[in-house]
Scaffold this active site. Sequence first.
Site, PDB file in Angstrom:
ATOM      1  N   LYS A  22       0.834  -1.200   0.000  1.00  0.00           N
ATOM      2  CA  LYS A  22       0.000   0.000   0.000  1.00  0.00           C
ATOM      3  C   LYS A  22       0.870   1.251   0.000  1.00  0.00           C
ATOM      4  CE  LYS A  22      -3.532  -0.008   2.753  1.00  0.00           C
ATOM      5  NZ  LYS A  22      -4.939   0.246   2.977  1.00  0.00           N
ATOM      6  N   ARG A  91      -3.025   3.323   8.779  1.00  0.00           N
ATOM      7  CA  ARG A  91      -3.435   2.059   8.133  1.00  0.00           C
ATOM      8  C   ARG A  91      -2.253   1.114   8.004  1.00  0.00           C
ATOM      9  NH1 ARG A  91      -8.273   3.229   5.059  1.00  0.00           N
ATOM     10  NH2 ARG A  91      -8.513   5.481   4.914  1.00  0.00           N
ATOM     11  N   GLY A 100      -8.152  -7.105   5.315  1.00  0.00           N
ATOM     12  CA  GLY A 100      -8.932  -7.159   6.551  1.00  0.00           C
ATOM     13  C   GLY A 100      -8.249  -7.868   7.705  1.00  0.00           C
ATOM     14  N   MET A 102      -5.305  -7.004   9.251  1.00  0.00           N
ATOM     15  CA  MET A 102      -4.633  -6.145  10.231  1.00  0.00           C
ATOM     16  C   MET A 102      -5.491  -4.897  10.458  1.00  0.00           C
ATOM     17  SD  MET A 102      -0.680  -6.757   9.224  1.00  0.00           S
ATOM     18  CE  MET A 102      -0.895  -6.359   7.513  1.00  0.00           C
ATOM     19  N   ARG A 332      -3.569  -0.805  -6.499  1.00  0.00           N
ATOM     20  CA  ARG A 332      -2.674  -1.966  -6.614  1.00  0.00           C
ATOM     21  C   ARG A 332      -3.071  -2.715  -7.881  1.00  0.00           C
ATOM     22  NH1 ARG A 332      -5.765  -5.197  -1.821  1.00  0.00           N
ATOM     23  NH2 ARG A 332      -7.696  -5.136  -2.953  1.00  0.00           N
ATOM     24  N   HIS A 446      -4.823 -45.264  -6.898  1.00  0.00           N
ATOM     25  CA  HIS A 446      -5.276 -45.780  -8.187  1.00  0.00           C
ATOM     26  C   HIS A 446      -6.421 -44.942  -8.733  1.00  0.00           C
ATOM     27  CE1 HIS A 446      -7.826 -48.373 -10.708  1.00  0.00           C
ATOM     28  NE2 HIS A 446      -6.671 -48.761 -11.202  1.00  0.00           N
ATOM     29  N   SER A 769      13.024 -42.285 -18.686  1.00  0.00           N
ATOM     30  CA  SER A 769      11.798 -41.568 -18.333  1.00  0.00           C
ATOM     31  C   SER A 769      11.672 -41.611 -16.817  1.00  0.00           C
ATOM     32  CB  SER A 769      10.581 -42.211 -18.992  1.00  0.00           C
ATOM     33  OG  SER A 769       9.430 -41.504 -18.630  1.00  0.00           O
ATOM     34  N   CYS A 837       7.375 -39.052 -16.644  1.00  0.00           N
ATOM     35  CA  CYS A 837       6.007 -39.510 -16.871  1.00  0.00           C
ATOM     36  C   CYS A 837       5.237 -39.707 -15.561  1.00  0.00           C
ATOM     37  CB  CYS A 837       5.986 -40.782 -17.710  1.00  0.00           C
ATOM     38  SG  CYS A 837       6.833 -42.162 -16.933  1.00  0.00           S
ATOM     39  N   TYR A 857      11.235 -33.658 -22.425  1.00  0.00           N
ATOM     40  CA  TYR A 857       9.774 -33.565 -22.475  1.00  0.00           C
ATOM     41  C   TYR A 857       9.165 -33.950 -21.139  1.00  0.00           C
ATOM     42  CZ  TYR A 857       9.664 -38.665 -22.838  1.00  0.00           C
ATOM     43  OH  TYR A 857       9.811 -39.991 -22.572  1.00  0.00           O
TER      44      TYR A 857
HETATM   45  C1  PEP Z   1       5.822 -43.402 -11.757  1.00  0.00           C
HETATM   46  O1  PEP Z   1       6.136 -44.192 -10.874  1.00  0.00           O
HETATM   47  O2  PEP Z   1       6.055 -42.186 -11.707  1.00  0.00           O
HETATM   48  C2  PEP Z   1       5.105 -43.882 -12.964  1.00  0.00           C
HETATM   49  C3  PEP Z   1       4.862 -43.078 -13.969  1.00  0.00           C
HETATM   50  O3  PEP Z   1       4.660 -45.146 -12.938  1.00  0.00           O
HETATM   51  P1  PEP Z   1       3.374 -45.661 -12.146  1.00  0.00           P
HETATM   52  O4  PEP Z   1       2.635 -44.463 -11.638  1.00  0.00           O
HETATM   53  O5  PEP Z   1       2.588 -46.448 -13.116  1.00  0.00           O
HETATM   54  O6  PEP Z   1       4.000 -46.483 -11.070  1.00  0.00           O
END
Ligand code: PEP
Length: 887
Positions: A22, A91, A100, A102, A332, A446, A769, A837, A857
């Site tokens: 402020k 203030r 709100g 303080m 702001r 899962h 990966s 992944c 990636y």
């Molecule tokens: C992992 O373990 O990050 C993975 C991609 O394999 P999963 O989740 O199938 O074990």
Amino acid sequence: MRKYVYDFIEGDRSRADLLGGKGANLAEMTRLGLPVPPGFTVTTDACRAYLATGTPPDGLYEEINTHLRQVEARLDRRLGDPDDPLLLAVRSGGRYSMPGMMETILDIGLNDVTVAGLAAHAGDERFAWDSYRRLIQMFGHTVHGIPAEEFAHELAAVRATAGPGGPNAEQLRDLVDTYKKIFTRHVGHDFPQAPHEQLFLAVGAVFSSWRSERARVYRRQERIPDDLGTAVNVMAMVFGNLGPDSGTGVAFTRDPATGAPGVYGDYLTDAQGEDVVAGIRNTVPLTELERLDPASFHRLRQIMTTLERHYRDLCDVEFTIERGRLWMLQTRVGKRTAAAAFVIATQLADEGLITADEALTRVTGAQLAQLMFPAFDIDGAAPPLAVGVGASPGAAVGRVVFDSAAAAAAADGPVILVRPETNPDDLPGMIAAAGVLTSRGGKTSHAAVVARGMGRTCVCGAEALRIDVDRGEFTVGDRVVRAGELISIDGTSGRIWLGEVPVQPSPVARYLAGELRPESDPLVAAVHRLLGHADAVRTLGVRANADTPEDARRARRLGAAGIGLCRTEHMFLGERRALVERLILADEPAERDAALDALLPLQRADFVGLLAAMDGLPVTVRLLDPPLHEFLPPLAELTARVARAQARGEDPGRDATLLAAVRRMHEANPMLGLRGVRLGLVVPGLFAVQVRALAEAAAQRLRAGGDPRPEIMVPLVGDVRELAAVADEARRVLAEVDGAPEIPIGTMVETPRAALTAGEIAAEAHFFSLGTNDLTQTTWAFSRDDVEGSFFPAYLARGIFPVSPFERLDVSGVGRLVRLAVAEGRAARPGLTVGVCGEHGGDPDSIAFFAAAGLDYVSCSPYRVPVARLAAGRVAVAAGTDSSDSR
Ligand code: PEP
Ligand code: MG
């Protein structure tokens, strides 16, 4: 000596650490020549010193007095002047906005003498006494902790007896007397009459309010550090409650809800800002001000244009009009909805205020994710029945079903599959259901992983639900919910309601699915442009985790450049489970080979579909990973079935054989047991049949004129010899398949040992990966299926984690293993392709880390692909990647 006080003309917006948000912005407006009442800021340094010792740092009061004299000189009025007193507003204002949380004290400088001077000067006795009672009330509460209700109670009593115009001067004078008595009773001395004493006490009280319970709770929630302290802004009072030509309001330079251009806001005539907050009277739209006071309205519009051009962003302001004169009290860069963020970013780029790169940095992947999901319209909805973990975003309404078959068979409208937890058997039900609700498991359970992959709404770990699948009901407290009843679940907040809460479809999701053209709506157009720009600037690739041709096609539509993980276990469910059972139960090699022979054409057809859907793009197929007993019925169920048969004097037959197998294969820690590469090495022929199926599928696609790009990936490797053994076998099989293309063989890096020996492993791997789900599980020794429901809530509440390490990559721990794997892998094999992944591949913050770690990636669930594209674009801009201005 250290400087603790800055006049508004000394500061600027770059000094928010010292002056608070402020104070820095008041200084900035002052520098721009905008009408800000004169004043000064006492710094956060002074606050920290005060909080550390409980007393003001040396020289603070003298410095405040020096600055006060400058304000008095500028206005030609003095604090405590009996004829025309200067009054002050005090203030709070920290580095980050804490609305709100303080304290504020207005009308400092009023006492039994100056109140008369104010009345005379303003020509309004009632106003003067009303200001005095406000001061005693705010001061008493803030400085001495007198309960606000004590004052509110007396005020309400006076209002009740007053006429339609509110209490008159005499009534307010009496009220001031009553307030003073309350003050003396609580504090043990009279209300301080010395204006400077009022000011110093007020500054100290505002400092102390940094430590109030609600401020601490808010900071914990918003992750604002506890040690910053607040600045205090001391400013000449201006009054919006001096009659019909006065008033107060808030305004935005664009609509913060939709981003639509134009000035938006609310105004209240003859009122102070606090009245707006208290909601005592209803405000009118700002456009009304144009009619009431056109000159002030036009001046305000000009100022807002100036501010927006200066800040190059949406600004919000608070202002007061005192007898036709406009004063700016705050500005702001304003908060906005996710939709407005996209629209405003592209508008500002069109107006030439920001570049396309900057526009991209004004939106986040999290905002895009929010826009892709339908949302509940919860205005007016009843309180939720329970709250679980929001595991896969979206808003789903449907009838409760308790088993997968019932979900798959449901004919009359959408259903919500409610299970204690899900397992691979529930897949058909999850596909059929609009949403999934479980009482156990967290964000990598899962249910969560599969639901996210499919874009199904999912709430997990709703522990308040006692689910009785056999009776077809669940209970929460004493409310029983039976199969067939309607419920609504919100996969973002985890809330669960009884009955149907209305849902709004997402235009952004419809556009991404190809159902809406970009120009159909301003928001969609903005998303289209910013995603396009992200694609143009990013260097990080984005693939998808997909197991079916349908998922693959969807992922491709959403912009995925291939499949980074196909979990083949999902291909062995349903009727094929019987073949896996045959394989497990086979006593003789011939029986086992027969089961594998039967699997081959089915698996080949799976891969043909997947390669066709991703023609021309890489498809990383992971060999079977989960413990094989997951394909057999659960131990408890089999035990019960066998016991029932025996009790009836019947032969349990095949169930007895299955039970023996399940007992034999039972593991205390299946996630650390016979799974992944270990399976391939001890179950003869299992991986070979998958490799053969993939090679034959690729050959078939080539013959059909396609461009298949398969890759083979080995899970859970910990030692190079494991990988070498599997790779040798795979190469033998590949050599036997006529017409198959070259197929790279790579590995998941998802155990700490794989990361630690990445250099050795890279000698055998064409690519890596990172399986950050298992890598997080094994690095922390956290069971990914259990901990989010068990102790994570306590860890999050105590601040041990700011966020679950399964959701955002733990950079300092797991991240070190990631960096090590990349460095040692590439040292051993220059140019080694490395992706990720695990679920973190779809998390914008983790994506920033992966980009910095040099990954090629990220691979994430199809619905996260646009989010990852945007996040990767932002990362590239932040890293200073050169890009043409492709607006
Ligand atoms: C992992 O373990 O990050 C993975 C991609 O394999 P999963 O989740 O199938 O074990
Ligand atoms: Mg894994």
